[in-house]
Scaffold this active site. Structure first.
Site, PDB file in Angstrom:
ATOM      1  N   PHE A  80     109.990   0.839  -6.798  1.00 57.53           N
ATOM      2  CA  PHE A  80     110.196   2.181  -7.366  1.00 57.53           C
ATOM      3  C   PHE A  80     109.605   2.317  -8.766  1.00 57.53           C
ATOM      4  CE2 PHE A  80     114.083   1.665  -4.689  1.00 57.53           C
ATOM      5  CZ  PHE A  80     113.997   2.802  -3.918  1.00 57.53           C
ATOM      6  N   SER A 124     104.563   9.588  -2.459  1.00 55.33           N
ATOM      7  CA  SER A 124     104.996  10.975  -2.639  1.00 55.33           C
ATOM      8  C   SER A 124     104.174  11.899  -1.753  1.00 55.33           C
ATOM      9  CB  SER A 124     104.783  11.351  -4.114  1.00 55.33           C
ATOM     10  OG  SER A 124     104.866  12.741  -4.282  1.00 55.33           O
ATOM     11  N   TYR A 149      99.471  11.300 -12.405  1.00 53.53           N
ATOM     12  CA  TYR A 149     100.623  10.734 -11.684  1.00 53.53           C
ATOM     13  C   TYR A 149     100.327  10.675 -10.187  1.00 53.53           C
ATOM     14  CZ  TYR A 149     104.923  10.789  -8.999  1.00 53.53           C
ATOM     15  OH  TYR A 149     105.869  10.526  -8.038  1.00 53.53           O
ATOM     16  N   LYS A 153      99.710   7.359  -7.214  1.00 51.29           N
ATOM     17  CA  LYS A 153     100.299   7.163  -5.878  1.00 51.29           C
ATOM     18  C   LYS A 153      99.181   7.023  -4.840  1.00 51.29           C
ATOM     19  CE  LYS A 153     104.530   7.397  -7.201  1.00 51.29           C
ATOM     20  NZ  LYS A 153     105.219   6.130  -7.375  1.00 51.29           N
ATOM     21  N   ASN A 198     111.713  19.369 -15.717  1.00 53.04           N
ATOM     22  CA  ASN A 198     110.547  20.024 -15.119  1.00 53.04           C
ATOM     23  C   ASN A 198     110.826  20.420 -13.683  1.00 53.04           C
ATOM     24  OD1 ASN A 198     108.656  19.576 -17.319  1.00 53.04           O
ATOM     25  ND2 ASN A 198     108.886  17.412 -16.806  1.00 53.04           N
ATOM     26  N   GLY A 294      98.913  24.146 -10.390  1.00 50.52           N
ATOM     27  CA  GLY A 294      99.016  22.936  -9.561  1.00 50.52           C
ATOM     28  C   GLY A 294     100.022  23.064  -8.427  1.00 50.52           C
ATOM     29  N   ASP A 295     100.850  24.123  -8.426  1.00 52.17           N
ATOM     30  CA  ASP A 295     101.828  24.288  -7.337  1.00 52.17           C
ATOM     31  C   ASP A 295     101.131  24.737  -6.057  1.00 52.17           C
ATOM     32  OD1 ASP A 295     104.143  23.553  -8.617  1.00 52.17           O
ATOM     33  OD2 ASP A 295     104.746  25.585  -9.165  1.00 52.17           O
TER      34      ASP A 295
HETATM   35  P1  NAD Z   1     113.090   7.153 -12.249  1.00 47.43           P
HETATM   36  O1  NAD Z   1     112.264   7.366 -13.479  1.00 47.43           O
HETATM   37  O2  NAD Z   1     114.509   7.577 -12.287  1.00 47.43           O
HETATM   38  O3  NAD Z   1     113.024   5.616 -11.823  1.00 47.43           O
HETATM   39  C1  NAD Z   1     111.924   4.786 -12.108  1.00 47.43           C
HETATM   40  C2  NAD Z   1     112.465   3.547 -12.784  1.00 47.43           C
HETATM   41  O4  NAD Z   1     111.376   2.667 -13.083  1.00 47.43           O
HETATM   42  C3  NAD Z   1     113.173   3.847 -14.107  1.00 47.43           C
HETATM   43  O5  NAD Z   1     114.434   3.237 -14.114  1.00 47.43           O
HETATM   44  C4  NAD Z   1     112.247   3.231 -15.164  1.00 47.43           C
HETATM   45  O6  NAD Z   1     112.972   2.762 -16.282  1.00 47.43           O
HETATM   46  C5  NAD Z   1     111.592   2.122 -14.366  1.00 47.43           C
HETATM   47  N1  NAD Z   1     110.265   1.716 -14.872  1.00 47.43           N
HETATM   48  C6  NAD Z   1     109.212   2.495 -15.177  1.00 47.43           C
HETATM   49  N2  NAD Z   1     108.177   1.734 -15.591  1.00 47.43           N
HETATM   50  C7  NAD Z   1     108.594   0.432 -15.531  1.00 47.43           C
HETATM   51  C8  NAD Z   1     107.981  -0.792 -15.836  1.00 47.43           C
HETATM   52  N3  NAD Z   1     106.744  -0.874 -16.313  1.00 47.43           N
HETATM   53  N4  NAD Z   1     108.689  -1.924 -15.644  1.00 47.43           N
HETATM   54  C9  NAD Z   1     109.973  -1.884 -15.188  1.00 47.43           C
HETATM   55  N5  NAD Z   1     110.609  -0.740 -14.902  1.00 47.43           N
HETATM   56  C10 NAD Z   1     109.922   0.421 -15.067  1.00 47.43           C
HETATM   57  O7  NAD Z   1     112.317   7.843 -11.037  1.00 47.43           O
HETATM   58  P2  NAD Z   1     112.829   8.130  -9.558  1.00 47.43           P
HETATM   59  O8  NAD Z   1     112.942   9.592  -9.409  1.00 47.43           O
HETATM   60  O9  NAD Z   1     113.961   7.254  -9.223  1.00 47.43           O
HETATM   61  O10 NAD Z   1     111.533   7.687  -8.757  1.00 47.43           O
HETATM   62  C11 NAD Z   1     111.393   6.384  -8.233  1.00 47.43           C
HETATM   63  C12 NAD Z   1     110.010   6.242  -7.636  1.00 47.43           C
HETATM   64  O11 NAD Z   1     109.842   7.230  -6.636  1.00 47.43           O
HETATM   65  C13 NAD Z   1     108.887   6.449  -8.636  1.00 47.43           C
HETATM   66  O12 NAD Z   1     107.838   5.565  -8.333  1.00 47.43           O
HETATM   67  C14 NAD Z   1     108.467   7.872  -8.386  1.00 47.43           C
HETATM   68  O13 NAD Z   1     107.132   8.097  -8.750  1.00 47.43           O
HETATM   69  C15 NAD Z   1     108.668   7.991  -6.897  1.00 47.43           C
HETATM   70  N6  NAD Z   1     108.860   9.362  -6.444  1.00 47.43           N
HETATM   71  C16 NAD Z   1     109.840  10.114  -7.020  1.00 47.43           C
HETATM   72  C17 NAD Z   1     110.007  11.434  -6.626  1.00 47.43           C
HETATM   73  C18 NAD Z   1     111.072  12.292  -7.267  1.00 47.43           C
HETATM   74  O14 NAD Z   1     111.038  13.499  -7.088  1.00 47.43           O
HETATM   75  N7  NAD Z   1     112.040  11.755  -7.980  1.00 47.43           N
HETATM   76  C19 NAD Z   1     109.183  11.979  -5.636  1.00 47.43           C
HETATM   77  C20 NAD Z   1     108.214  11.163  -5.067  1.00 47.43           C
HETATM   78  C21 NAD Z   1     108.057   9.847  -5.479  1.00 47.43           C
HETATM   79  C1  UD1 Z   2     106.856  18.049  -8.340  1.00 49.07           C
HETATM   80  C2  UD1 Z   2     105.490  17.461  -8.523  1.00 49.07           C
HETATM   81  C3  UD1 Z   2     105.268  16.389  -7.492  1.00 49.07           C
HETATM   82  C4  UD1 Z   2     106.365  15.339  -7.586  1.00 49.07           C
HETATM   83  C5  UD1 Z   2     107.711  16.027  -7.431  1.00 49.07           C
HETATM   84  C6  UD1 Z   2     108.851  15.085  -7.626  1.00 49.07           C
HETATM   85  C7  UD1 Z   2     104.136  19.263  -9.500  1.00 49.07           C
HETATM   86  C8  UD1 Z   2     103.027  20.228  -9.264  1.00 49.07           C
HETATM   87  N1  UD1 Z   2     104.478  18.512  -8.437  1.00 49.07           N
HETATM   88  O1  UD1 Z   2     106.913  18.637  -7.047  1.00 49.07           O
HETATM   89  O2  UD1 Z   2     104.004  15.767  -7.719  1.00 49.07           O
HETATM   90  O3  UD1 Z   2     106.205  14.357  -6.581  1.00 49.07           O
HETATM   91  O4  UD1 Z   2     107.839  17.068  -8.416  1.00 49.07           O
HETATM   92  O5  UD1 Z   2     108.937  14.659  -8.947  1.00 49.07           O
HETATM   93  O6  UD1 Z   2     104.670  19.182 -10.584  1.00 49.07           O
HETATM   94  N2  UD1 Z   2     110.249  25.671  -9.937  1.00 49.07           N
HETATM   95  C9  UD1 Z   2     110.577  26.830 -10.563  1.00 49.07           C
HETATM   96  N3  UD1 Z   2     111.145  26.763 -11.793  1.00 49.07           N
HETATM   97  C10 UD1 Z   2     111.398  25.583 -12.431  1.00 49.07           C
HETATM   98  C11 UD1 Z   2     111.058  24.387 -11.769  1.00 49.07           C
HETATM   99  C12 UD1 Z   2     110.472  24.480 -10.530  1.00 49.07           C
HETATM  100  O7  UD1 Z   2     110.364  27.919 -10.035  1.00 49.07           O
HETATM  101  O8  UD1 Z   2     111.908  25.601 -13.569  1.00 49.07           O
HETATM  102  C13 UD1 Z   2     109.653  25.734  -8.600  1.00 49.07           C
HETATM  103  C14 UD1 Z   2     108.250  25.159  -8.539  1.00 49.07           C
HETATM  104  O9  UD1 Z   2     107.298  26.116  -8.816  1.00 49.07           O
HETATM  105  C15 UD1 Z   2     108.210  24.654  -7.095  1.00 49.07           C
HETATM  106  C16 UD1 Z   2     109.667  24.316  -6.755  1.00 49.07           C
HETATM  107  O10 UD1 Z   2     110.456  24.974  -7.728  1.00 49.07           O
HETATM  108  O11 UD1 Z   2     107.809  25.699  -6.265  1.00 49.07           O
HETATM  109  C17 UD1 Z   2     109.943  22.835  -6.804  1.00 49.07           C
HETATM  110  O12 UD1 Z   2     109.470  22.323  -8.047  1.00 49.07           O
HETATM  111  P1  UD1 Z   2     109.700  20.830  -8.517  1.00 49.07           P
HETATM  112  O13 UD1 Z   2     111.121  20.484  -8.424  1.00 49.07           O
HETATM  113  O14 UD1 Z   2     109.027  20.679  -9.853  1.00 49.07           O
HETATM  114  O15 UD1 Z   2     108.942  19.981  -7.418  1.00 49.07           O
HETATM  115  P2  UD1 Z   2     107.420  20.077  -6.888  1.00 49.07           P
HETATM  116  O16 UD1 Z   2     106.601  20.966  -7.718  1.00 49.07           O
HETATM  117  O17 UD1 Z   2     107.480  20.374  -5.432  1.00 49.07           O
END
Ligand code: NAD
Ligand code: UD1
Length: 342
Positions: A80, A124, A149, A153, A198, A294-295
């Site tokens: 992760f 992702s 970002y 991936k 965000n 980017g959306d």
């Molecule tokens: P998160 O930031 O809560 O968890 C990531 C963890 O990695 C954190 O605890 C951070 O401290 C640790 N970390 C970062 N860089 C590090 C390093 N160099 N060495 C050791 N630890 C490190 O994020 P999350 O939402 O739990 O996401 C987990 C994974 O899933 C990530 O790779 C993220 O890109 C991927 N992902 C998340 C989402 C989402 O919406 N949350 C969506 C798609 C993919």
């Molecule tokens: C975003 C990232 C995606 C990442 C994912 C999980 C972008 C373009 N994509 O997805 O790469 O894997 O988060 O971290 O950033 N929205 C609002 N108001 C807000 C926030 C969001 O209207 O204040 C809307 C957005 O326009 C979108 C939806 O809600 O349509 C979901 O947004 P968000 O939670 O940021 O996720 P993604 O954009 O789908």
């Protein structure tokens, strides 16, 4: 079986640790706590009544990784650890490529040295770019990412696939998450974003609790049923069980396998807001704002392959996702407190 969980103190990692412990895996976590708190792991222990081993360390530190593999007999790594803020990655590409790519290269080097060739990777839906088809199946071609970002991936998926091509003993499962929201129903762990969120759900809960005045909805003129963007929101606890299902699959020496982890159901931004209000009884004021760069208009999965091959499907619905996000926010208005910085 012993599982190394990189980034295990984070949002998805901590929920996955619960499922791993509940399924009697030995859990070793490495996390530098850059975006998380050790408190999350304390609460994982509290929820499960089980222990795990924690290394505060960085995957950029090769010696730390070697030490972990020397001290533990790791069967599989769930990876992760990474930086994940989309907007930030545009301004800090070097930091994102270095942390996510170099860190992952270090990890697979340490795995190779230790003879551990089983890897489950947090990818992702962002790798699909503007998807060629809806619902998105795993056969859908990878698209063009809009930010560094996303490219990390995209590239890491290729790097891990190439490891298998060079040495078929490697088993790699690429899990493409859709939009994880929600929190553990106990309210003890959840998503704790830094600063102004965000992502949609943490923004909604912070408006609901009064920290932010109103939600800005980015765009209401998309070609979707109500004009707002459609996404596949998935409860983080469902995502966690998806990793346990993937672990069972990887034991079958599955080579490279790709799975969407989503519900297969799309909800618009307005659907989410309305479901949140219905599930919690708390109002969420909003106004429409211009589209966010980017959306994509629609992004939701076909969840059939994971059901067919992993025997996994999401159990929680949108109301439960809203309820649990709100429960976490209410019980922890300031999250875990200050996360440590690098
Ligand atoms: P998160 O930031 O809560 O968890 C990531 C963890 O990695 C954190 O605890 C951070 O401290 C640790 N970390 C970062 N860089 C590090 C390093 N160099 N060495 C050791 N630890 C490190 O994020 P999350 O939402 O739990 O996401 C987990 C994974 O899933 C990530 O790779 C993220 O890109 C991927 N992902 C998340 C989402 C989402 O919406 N949350 C969506 C798609 C993919
Ligand atoms: C975003 C990232 C995606 C990442 C994912 C999980 C972008 C373009 N994509 O997805 O790469 O894997 O988060 O971290 O950033 N929205 C609002 N108001 C807000 C926030 C969001 O209207 O204040 C809307 C957005 O326009 C979108 C939806 O809600 O349509 C979901 O947004 P968000 O939670 O940021 O996720 P993604 O954009 O789908």
């Amino acid at each position: 079986m012993t599982i190394l969980v990189t980034g295990g103190a984070g949002y998805i990692g901590s929920h996955t640790c619960i499922e791993l412990l509940n399924n009697d895996y030995n859990v070793v976590v490495v996390d530098n706590l850059y975006n998380s708190s050790k408190k999350a792991l304390d609460r994982v222990k509290e929820i499960t009544g089980k222990d795990l081993k924690f290394y505060k360390g960085d995957i950029l530190d090769k010696d730390c990784l070697e030490k972990i593999f020397k001290e533990n007999d790791i069967d599989c790594v769930i990876h992760f650890a990474g930086l994940k803020a989309v907007g930030e990655s545009v301004g800090k590409p070097w930091e994102y490529y270095n942390n996510n790519i170099t860190g992952s290269l270090n990890l697979i080097e340490a795995m190779k040295n230790a003879g551990c060739k089983n890897l489950i990777f947090s990818s992702s839906a962002t790798v699909y770019g503007d998807p060629a088809q809806i619902p998105i199946t795993e056969e859908c071609p990878k698209g063009k990412c809009t930010n560094p970002y996303g490219w990390t991936k995209w590239m890491l998926e290729q790097i891990f696939t190439d490891m298998h091509t060079a040495d078929p003993d490697w088993n790699v499962i690429l899990l493409r998450y859709f939009n994880p929201i929600g929190a553990h129903p106990s309210g003890l762990i959840g998503e704790d974003p830094n600063g102004i969120p965000n992502n949609l759900m943490p923004y909604i809960t912070q408006v609901a609790i009064g920290k932010l005045p109103e939600l800005g909805i980015f765009g209401n003129d998309y070609d979707t049923p109500d004009g707002t963007c459609v996404r596949d929101y998935i409860h983080v606890c469902d995502l966690a069980t998806g990793h346990v299902a993937a672990l069972k699959k990887i034991k079958e020496n599955c080579g490279v396998s790709i799975y969407n982890l989503g519900t297969g159901v799309g909800y618009s931004v307005l659907d989410v807001v309305n479901n949140f209000i219905e599930a919690t009884g708390v109002n969420v004021p909003y106004s429409f704002k211009p589209r966010r760069e980017g959306d994509v208009p629609q992004c939701y999965s076909s969840a059939d392959k994971a059901k067919r091959e992993l025997g996994w499907e999401a159990k929680y619905g949108i109301k439960e996702m809203c309820r649990d996000s709100w429960n976490w926010q209410q019980k922890n208005p300031d999250g875990f407190g200050e996360a440590e910085s690098l």
